[in-house]
Design a protein around this motif. Structure first.
Motif, PDB file in Angstrom:
ATOM      1  N   THR A 214     -48.123 -67.628 -34.018  1.00 39.67           N
ATOM      2  CA  THR A 214     -48.076 -67.058 -35.361  1.00 39.67           C
ATOM      3  C   THR A 214     -46.654 -66.986 -35.916  1.00 39.67           C
ATOM      4  OG1 THR A 214     -47.977 -64.819 -34.435  1.00 39.67           O
ATOM      5  CG2 THR A 214     -50.155 -65.694 -35.000  1.00 39.67           C
ATOM      6  N   GLU A 215     -45.674 -66.834 -35.040  1.00 41.28           N
ATOM      7  CA  GLU A 215     -44.278 -66.816 -35.484  1.00 41.28           C
ATOM      8  C   GLU A 215     -43.356 -67.057 -34.296  1.00 41.28           C
ATOM      9  OE1 GLU A 215     -42.811 -62.820 -36.738  1.00 41.28           O
ATOM     10  OE2 GLU A 215     -44.898 -62.225 -36.454  1.00 41.28           O
ATOM     11  N   PHE A 216     -42.145 -67.487 -34.608  1.00 35.39           N
ATOM     12  CA  PHE A 216     -41.161 -67.705 -33.549  1.00 35.39           C
ATOM     13  C   PHE A 216     -39.766 -67.599 -34.140  1.00 35.39           C
ATOM     14  CE2 PHE A 216     -42.164 -71.857 -35.314  1.00 35.39           C
ATOM     15  CZ  PHE A 216     -40.933 -72.455 -35.475  1.00 35.39           C
ATOM     16  N   SER A 217     -38.805 -67.340 -33.260  1.00 39.72           N
ATOM     17  CA  SER A 217     -37.400 -67.243 -33.644  1.00 39.72           C
ATOM     18  C   SER A 217     -36.581 -68.174 -32.776  1.00 39.72           C
ATOM     19  CB  SER A 217     -36.887 -65.809 -33.492  1.00 39.72           C
ATOM     20  OG  SER A 217     -37.546 -64.933 -34.375  1.00 39.72           O
ATOM     21  N   LEU A 218     -35.584 -68.818 -33.386  1.00 37.39           N
ATOM     22  CA  LEU A 218     -34.650 -69.687 -32.680  1.00 37.39           C
ATOM     23  C   LEU A 218     -33.266 -69.065 -32.750  1.00 37.39           C
ATOM     24  CD1 LEU A 218     -35.776 -73.116 -34.215  1.00 37.39           C
ATOM     25  CD2 LEU A 218     -36.558 -72.085 -32.081  1.00 37.39           C
ATOM     26  N   TYR A 219     -32.570 -69.024 -31.602  1.00 39.78           N
ATOM     27  CA  TYR A 219     -31.230 -68.444 -31.533  1.00 39.78           C
ATOM     28  C   TYR A 219     -30.235 -69.555 -31.234  1.00 39.78           C
ATOM     29  CZ  TYR A 219     -34.344 -64.467 -30.744  1.00 39.78           C
ATOM     30  OH  TYR A 219     -35.354 -63.551 -30.842  1.00 39.78           O
ATOM     31  N   ASP A 220     -29.494 -69.931 -32.251  1.00 40.79           N
ATOM     32  CA  ASP A 220     -28.545 -71.044 -32.130  1.00 40.79           C
ATOM     33  C   ASP A 220     -27.143 -70.490 -31.911  1.00 40.79           C
ATOM     34  OD1 ASP A 220     -27.468 -73.574 -32.144  1.00 40.79           O
ATOM     35  OD2 ASP A 220     -27.414 -73.741 -34.327  1.00 40.79           O
ATOM     36  N   ASN A 221     -26.624 -70.703 -30.714  1.00 40.05           N
ATOM     37  CA  ASN A 221     -25.294 -70.207 -30.361  1.00 40.05           C
ATOM     38  C   ASN A 221     -24.254 -71.305 -30.527  1.00 40.05           C
ATOM     39  OD1 ASN A 221     -26.115 -67.539 -29.449  1.00 40.05           O
ATOM     40  ND2 ASN A 221     -27.089 -68.601 -27.737  1.00 40.05           N
ATOM     41  N   LYS A 222     -23.293 -71.064 -31.392  1.00 39.87           N
ATOM     42  CA  LYS A 222     -22.202 -72.018 -31.613  1.00 39.87           C
ATOM     43  C   LYS A 222     -20.887 -71.276 -31.733  1.00 39.87           C
ATOM     44  CE  LYS A 222     -24.735 -75.783 -33.897  1.00 39.87           C
ATOM     45  NZ  LYS A 222     -24.846 -76.602 -35.137  1.00 39.87           N
ATOM     46  N   ASP A 223     -19.956 -71.664 -30.887  1.00 41.52           N
ATOM     47  CA  ASP A 223     -18.609 -71.099 -30.933  1.00 41.52           C
ATOM     48  C   ASP A 223     -18.632 -69.576 -30.887  1.00 41.52           C
ATOM     49  OD1 ASP A 223     -17.616 -73.711 -31.211  1.00 41.52           O
ATOM     50  OD2 ASP A 223     -17.852 -73.629 -33.389  1.00 41.52           O
ATOM     51  N   GLY A 224     -19.495 -69.031 -30.051  1.00 39.46           N
ATOM     52  CA  GLY A 224     -19.547 -67.583 -29.877  1.00 39.46           C
ATOM     53  C   GLY A 224     -20.316 -66.851 -30.954  1.00 39.46           C
ATOM     54  N   THR A 225     -20.883 -67.574 -31.922  1.00 39.68           N
ATOM     55  CA  THR A 225     -21.663 -66.959 -33.002  1.00 39.68           C
ATOM     56  C   THR A 225     -23.125 -67.362 -32.866  1.00 39.68           C
ATOM     57  OG1 THR A 225     -19.756 -67.033 -34.486  1.00 39.68           O
ATOM     58  CG2 THR A 225     -21.926 -66.735 -35.496  1.00 39.68           C
ATOM     59  N   THR A 226     -24.034 -66.400 -33.016  1.00 33.67           N
ATOM     60  CA  THR A 226     -25.465 -66.668 -32.908  1.00 33.67           C
ATOM     61  C   THR A 226     -26.112 -66.621 -34.288  1.00 33.67           C
ATOM     62  OG1 THR A 226     -25.571 -65.704 -30.692  1.00 33.67           O
ATOM     63  CG2 THR A 226     -27.655 -65.933 -31.893  1.00 33.67           C
ATOM     64  N   ASN A 227     -26.731 -67.740 -34.673  1.00 39.27           N
ATOM     65  CA  ASN A 227     -27.502 -67.790 -35.903  1.00 39.27           C
ATOM     66  C   ASN A 227     -28.981 -67.738 -35.556  1.00 39.27           C
ATOM     67  OD1 ASN A 227     -25.263 -68.141 -37.732  1.00 39.27           O
ATOM     68  ND2 ASN A 227     -25.106 -70.248 -36.989  1.00 39.27           N
ATOM     69  N   THR A 228     -29.709 -66.821 -36.193  1.00 39.50           N
ATOM     70  CA  THR A 228     -31.129 -66.651 -35.917  1.00 39.50           C
ATOM     71  C   THR A 228     -31.949 -67.247 -37.047  1.00 39.50           C
ATOM     72  OG1 THR A 228     -30.716 -64.607 -34.689  1.00 39.50           O
ATOM     73  CG2 THR A 228     -32.966 -64.987 -35.455  1.00 39.50           C
ATOM     74  N   TYR A 229     -32.952 -68.057 -36.669  1.00 40.23           N
ATOM     75  CA  TYR A 229     -33.852 -68.681 -37.638  1.00 40.23           C
ATOM     76  C   TYR A 229     -35.269 -68.250 -37.291  1.00 40.23           C
ATOM     77  CZ  TYR A 229     -29.740 -71.618 -38.305  1.00 40.23           C
ATOM     78  OH  TYR A 229     -28.458 -72.058 -38.525  1.00 40.23           O
ATOM     79  N   HIS A 230     -35.938 -67.643 -38.277  1.00 45.66           N
ATOM     80  CA  HIS A 230     -37.275 -67.098 -38.030  1.00 45.66           C
ATOM     81  C   HIS A 230     -38.312 -67.886 -38.824  1.00 45.66           C
ATOM     82  CE1 HIS A 230     -39.993 -64.045 -36.544  1.00 45.66           C
ATOM     83  NE2 HIS A 230     -40.506 -63.925 -37.752  1.00 45.66           N
TER      84      HIS A 230
END
Length: 249
Positions: free
Chosen positions: A120-136
């Motif tokens: 029904t839903e999911f989240s992706l945690y993209d870690n780059k250069d010490g920063t985490t971007n979350t995509y839901h």
């Protein structure tokens, strides 16, 4: 008394006829008595459920379409969290989202698997250069156009009144290469939607002033604050701030 002709020629003919009768009888026995079993179907493994830690996955055997953009929302495997329609969730897993097929995969020993239990839903945690971007991403919205309730939308802004959604769609064309045939080309494209939480309605929009004003008729003051009276396109961050304000954030 009648005598029987037992000349060598007659005896040879009789033996020949007996031999033909024997051969014919054997042939009929082989045809009807020796039944050959049908060859069992060959097992190729496609679509077979593959066990993993949660035992709810199967191998993705689909080929990835040729694309000028990467077929995955994030090229590499990233950590994420998945929620299922039965209330369970799966976390600390390596995930990939295929924006061409609108499918979420997880890594099973480096192989892309998709879940048998509906997601029904999911989240992706993209870690780059010490920063985490979350995509839901989430599905379950009303059907619109060619999109069904199973289609995953990226949730850009969410609240009690409205959700600002983005759908990653595919533009298909053809590309001609010298001394080669035409080939299909897929290019990444985004479409915007506004979901009315209280009325359970979804509307296609653009980030243009007139489109947002038409989709939000009861929020003139908020529109003027962020947009003014000019007919222009908004940047994504401004559109997010507008929806957040309407949601009381």
């Amino acid at each position: 008394m009648k005598t029987i002709d037992c000349s060598p020629r007659k005896l040879l003919l009789i033996q020949f006829l007996i031999l033909l009768l024997v051969l014919k009888a054997n042939g009929q026995q082989n045809a009807h008595g020796n039944v050959v079993d049908a060859e069992p179907p060959k097992f190729d493994g496609r679509g077979v459920i593959q066990p993993d830690l949660v035992n709810i996955s199967k191998v993705n055997w689909k080929n990835v379409a040729y694309s000028t953009d990467a077929p995955f929302f994030i090229a590499s495997w990233v950590n994420g969290m998945v929620f299922f329609d039965n209330g369970f969730y799966f976390r600390d897993s390596l995930l990939r989202f295929d924006w061409i097929k609108n499918e979420i995969y997880f890594s099973n020993n480096g192989k892309p698997n998709f879940f048998v239990q509906p997601v029904t839903e999911f989240s992706l945690y993209d870690n780059k250069d010490g920063t985490t971007n979350t995509y839901h991403f989430r599905n379950g919205y009303p059907a619109i156009g060619q999109l069904s309730g199973k289609s995953f939308f990226q949730v850009i802004s969410s609240g009690d009144n409205f959700q600002l959604l983005k759908y990653w769609s595919v533009f298909e064309g053809e590309n001609f290469r010298y001394n080669s045939a035409y080939e299909q080309v897929y290019k990444k494209k985004t479409d915007w939607y506004l979901y009315d939480v209280k009325n359970n309605k979804i509307r296609y929009i653009t980030l243009k002033t007139k489109s947002l004003a038409h989709a939000l008729p009861g929020y003139t003051a908020e529109l003027k604050e962020f947009i003014g009276d000019k007919n222009k396109f908004l940047q994504e961050d401004v559109a997010v701030a507008l929806v957040d304000r309407i949601n009381g954030k």
